[in-house]
Motif scaffolding. Structure first.
Motif, PDB file in Angstrom:
ATOM      1  N   VAL A 187     -25.596 -20.473  15.020  1.00  0.00           N
ATOM      2  CA  VAL A 187     -24.592 -21.270  15.729  1.00  0.00           C
ATOM      3  C   VAL A 187     -24.472 -20.687  17.133  1.00  0.00           C
ATOM      4  O   VAL A 187     -23.863 -19.636  17.333  1.00  0.00           O
ATOM      5  CB  VAL A 187     -23.230 -21.240  15.003  1.00  0.00           C
ATOM      6  CG1 VAL A 187     -22.180 -22.006  15.806  1.00  0.00           C
ATOM      7  CG2 VAL A 187     -23.360 -21.822  13.601  1.00  0.00           C
ATOM      8  N   LYS A 191     -23.237 -22.376  19.867  1.00  0.00           N
ATOM      9  CA  LYS A 191     -21.991 -22.826  20.487  1.00  0.00           C
ATOM     10  C   LYS A 191     -21.277 -23.745  19.507  1.00  0.00           C
ATOM     11  O   LYS A 191     -21.867 -24.248  18.540  1.00  0.00           O
ATOM     12  CB  LYS A 191     -22.268 -23.549  21.793  1.00  0.00           C
ATOM     13  CG  LYS A 191     -23.082 -24.826  21.635  1.00  0.00           C
ATOM     14  CD  LYS A 191     -23.274 -25.506  22.977  1.00  0.00           C
ATOM     15  CE  LYS A 191     -24.050 -26.813  22.802  1.00  0.00           C
ATOM     16  NZ  LYS A 191     -24.223 -27.525  24.082  1.00  0.00           N
ATOM     17  N   PHE A 192     -20.011 -23.982  19.769  1.00  0.00           N
ATOM     18  CA  PHE A 192     -19.220 -24.859  18.918  1.00  0.00           C
ATOM     19  C   PHE A 192     -19.388 -26.299  19.400  1.00  0.00           C
ATOM     20  O   PHE A 192     -18.960 -26.648  20.499  1.00  0.00           O
ATOM     21  CB  PHE A 192     -17.746 -24.445  18.935  1.00  0.00           C
ATOM     22  CG  PHE A 192     -17.503 -23.064  18.413  1.00  0.00           C
ATOM     23  CD1 PHE A 192     -17.807 -22.748  17.097  1.00  0.00           C
ATOM     24  CD2 PHE A 192     -16.983 -22.075  19.227  1.00  0.00           C
ATOM     25  CE1 PHE A 192     -17.594 -21.470  16.604  1.00  0.00           C
ATOM     26  CE2 PHE A 192     -16.771 -20.797  18.746  1.00  0.00           C
ATOM     27  CZ  PHE A 192     -17.076 -20.495  17.427  1.00  0.00           C
ATOM     28  N   LYS A 251     -17.351 -31.034  15.319  1.00  0.00           N
ATOM     29  CA  LYS A 251     -17.523 -30.213  14.118  1.00  0.00           C
ATOM     30  C   LYS A 251     -16.349 -29.255  13.945  1.00  0.00           C
ATOM     31  O   LYS A 251     -15.681 -28.876  14.915  1.00  0.00           O
ATOM     32  CB  LYS A 251     -18.824 -29.413  14.191  1.00  0.00           C
ATOM     33  CG  LYS A 251     -20.075 -30.225  13.896  1.00  0.00           C
ATOM     34  CD  LYS A 251     -21.280 -29.296  13.732  1.00  0.00           C
ATOM     35  CE  LYS A 251     -22.498 -30.054  13.249  1.00  0.00           C
ATOM     36  NZ  LYS A 251     -23.651 -29.136  12.994  1.00  0.00           N
ATOM     37  N   TYR A 310     -15.516 -25.441  12.325  1.00  0.00           N
ATOM     38  CA  TYR A 310     -16.200 -24.207  11.925  1.00  0.00           C
ATOM     39  C   TYR A 310     -15.212 -23.256  11.254  1.00  0.00           C
ATOM     40  O   TYR A 310     -14.088 -23.064  11.717  1.00  0.00           O
ATOM     41  CB  TYR A 310     -16.808 -23.516  13.144  1.00  0.00           C
ATOM     42  CG  TYR A 310     -17.890 -24.312  13.822  1.00  0.00           C
ATOM     43  CD1 TYR A 310     -19.233 -24.127  13.505  1.00  0.00           C
ATOM     44  CD2 TYR A 310     -17.568 -25.265  14.790  1.00  0.00           C
ATOM     45  CE1 TYR A 310     -20.226 -24.862  14.131  1.00  0.00           C
ATOM     46  CE2 TYR A 310     -18.558 -26.015  15.421  1.00  0.00           C
ATOM     47  CZ  TYR A 310     -19.878 -25.801  15.083  1.00  0.00           C
ATOM     48  OH  TYR A 310     -20.860 -26.538  15.706  1.00  0.00           O
ATOM     49  N   VAL A 361     -12.101 -23.187  13.641  1.00  0.00           N
ATOM     50  CA  VAL A 361     -12.215 -23.798  14.961  1.00  0.00           C
ATOM     51  C   VAL A 361     -12.266 -25.302  14.782  1.00  0.00           C
ATOM     52  O   VAL A 361     -13.103 -25.817  14.023  1.00  0.00           O
ATOM     53  CB  VAL A 361     -13.480 -23.293  15.693  1.00  0.00           C
ATOM     54  CG1 VAL A 361     -13.613 -23.940  17.066  1.00  0.00           C
ATOM     55  CG2 VAL A 361     -13.450 -21.773  15.813  1.00  0.00           C
ATOM     56  N   GLY A 364     -12.927 -27.429  19.718  1.00  0.00           N
ATOM     57  CA  GLY A 364     -13.261 -26.078  20.135  1.00  0.00           C
ATOM     58  C   GLY A 364     -12.070 -25.149  20.284  1.00  0.00           C
ATOM     59  O   GLY A 364     -12.178 -24.093  20.923  1.00  0.00           O
TER      60      GLY A 364
END
Length: 432
Positions: free
Chosen positions: A37, A39-40, A44, A46, A140, A144
């Motif tokens: 991963v 970046k976020f 999505k 996380y 997250v 983000g």
């Protein structure tokens, strides 16, 4: 949560990481499982789980993370395990040990595992959020931002609300976040104060123990107990010094009696383990101990330990106390019971979340005990032997007996070996 040594200075309000903060980046050395991963991604969700192979609660939470990944994968959820607390002398050793553990223990793993040896993730995530223990979970959200920080057992309740967008602004989320920050700040202050007290004491204690300057070591321990009277490691060392180094039973027995009473009153297996190892360590000389009292205390402690952490249960580090409990049963003539307990401890240790290196000394000690029980040869100064025989063995300890002593002393602070490894307690292990 499993407590960790403080690793950051006071965090200013501007750097505080809380619910609705922008999520920091991910900085790790390697990705051992799953897709990295970088970046976020918008849209999505996380889950970042900070964990370690030596942390029992962390391991206990992992099956549920597997379930959550399966359950919410189609909702855009990605679980990422952050292994940022592996304990080894080098990065390569830590990574190899972690990789081997994952292969052996988690064949059904369905989420990514990142490895961070440099401590960057602690600096970016744990320290600014006042998270002072693991396991710790961060969620997250789709934009983000951090939506949740807490224990993974809370995810079943919080995650559905994060997904429908109702969690971060809720009164419940705000209250939990405020409680976590206040508790974290208090615990960090306590850890900082404790370190300030302990470090100068250990600066005196370590050289004194190495040179066998027992009066200086005793003075340092008594200074430590004046500041931290309820620290079980110091309580155990206090009894150890008086009874087995200085051999002052007049002063040592009252200390041990109080330790036994406090351990039973607290119903703490760790405290009871420390106490019984002062009474039934095969490497120690009990020829001057009052026989009846020693066995009476051993009986009471053994019964409480086995009731609190029974052989058939899966909880508790059985290796901490079962060796001394087995010794008690062996000396009372219950050889089969002693063998059974050592075998249980070995089975528990084999499945325990720790590296093979960390287990080595404890395994060696347990195997030697098992061999001696089965062969009816005990390389120790047993209180049930006639006095003349005991004294003869004191003067003529053989090589196997010396090896046994080293193993048993390694077991004395086995909790430190497999779990805490904080700087003060880590030093204690060398003292015995």
């Amino acid at each position: 949560m499993t407590s960790l040594t403080e690793s950051a200075s006071q965090v200013g309000a501007a750097n505080l990481l809380s619910v609705r903060s922008r999520a920091p980046s991910i900085k790790v050395e390697n990705w051992l499982r799953g897709q990295p991963v970088r970046k976020f991604e918008r849209g999505k969700v996380y889950i970042l789980e900070f964990w370690a192979t030596w942390c029992g609660p962390c391991i206990a939470s992992m099956p549920n993370l597997v379930v959550l990944q399966d359950k919410y994968r189609n909702n855009g959820v990605e679980v990422v395990g952050i292994a940022a607390h592996e304990q080894a002398s080098t990065e390569n050793e830590a990574r190899a040990s972690l990789d081997a553990w994952l292969t052996k223990s988690l064949s059904n793993l369905n989420y990514a595992i990142a490895f961070d040896y440099a401590g960057e993730m602690n600096k970016l995530w744990l320290d600014p959020s006042f998270s002072v223990g693991i396991p710790t979970s961060f969620v997250v959200d789709r934009d983000g931002h951090i939506a949740f920080i807490g224990h993974p057992t809370q995810l079943d309740h919080a995650l559905p609300k994060v997904l429908n967008g109702s969690w971060a602004m809720s009164d419940e989320a705000k209250a939990l976040d405020a409680e976590r920050i206040n508790t974290g700040r208090r615990r960090k202050r306590e850890l900082s104060q404790k370190r300030a007290l302990v470090e100068p004491i250990f600066a005196r204690l370590e050289p004194a123990m190495k040179t066998k300057d027992w009066p200086t070591a005793l003075s340092a321990i008594e200074e430590a107990l004046a500041a931290m009277p309820d620290e079980v490691t110091f309580r155990g060392l206090h009894a150890e010094l008086l009874l087995h180094k200085i051999r002052d039973l007049g002063a040592g027995l009252p200390v041990l009696r109080q330790l036994v009473r406090d351990a039973i009153e607290k119903k703490s297996v760790v405290w009871m383990s420390v106490a019984i190892r002062q009474l039934f360590d095969p490497a120690k000389d009990y020829s001057d101990f009052p026989h009846a009292e020693r066995f009476a205390m051993g009986k009471e402690l053994s019964e409480h330990i086995l009731a609190a952490n029974p052989p058939r249960g899966n909880d508790g580090a059985k290796f901490l106390s079962y060796g001394a409990v087995a010794q008690y049963y062996y000396e009372t003539g219950k050889r089969d019971r002693a063998i059974e307990l050592v075998e249980v401890a070995l089975r528990w240790l084999d499945a325990a979340p720790a590296s093979d290196l960390a287990k080595r000394d404890v395994v060696q000690c347990s195997l030697q005990a098992l061999a001696s029980y089965r062969s009816e040869k005990l390389f120790t100064r047993s209180a049930v032997q006639p006095r003349k025989t005991r004294l003869s063995k004191n003067r003529n300890r053989d090589r196997q007996g010396r090896q046994r002593e080293q193993c048993c002393l390694a077991c004395l602070f086995g909790l430190v070996v497999l779990r805490s490894k904080s700087k003060p307690l880590g030093n204690v292990r060398a003292f015995t």
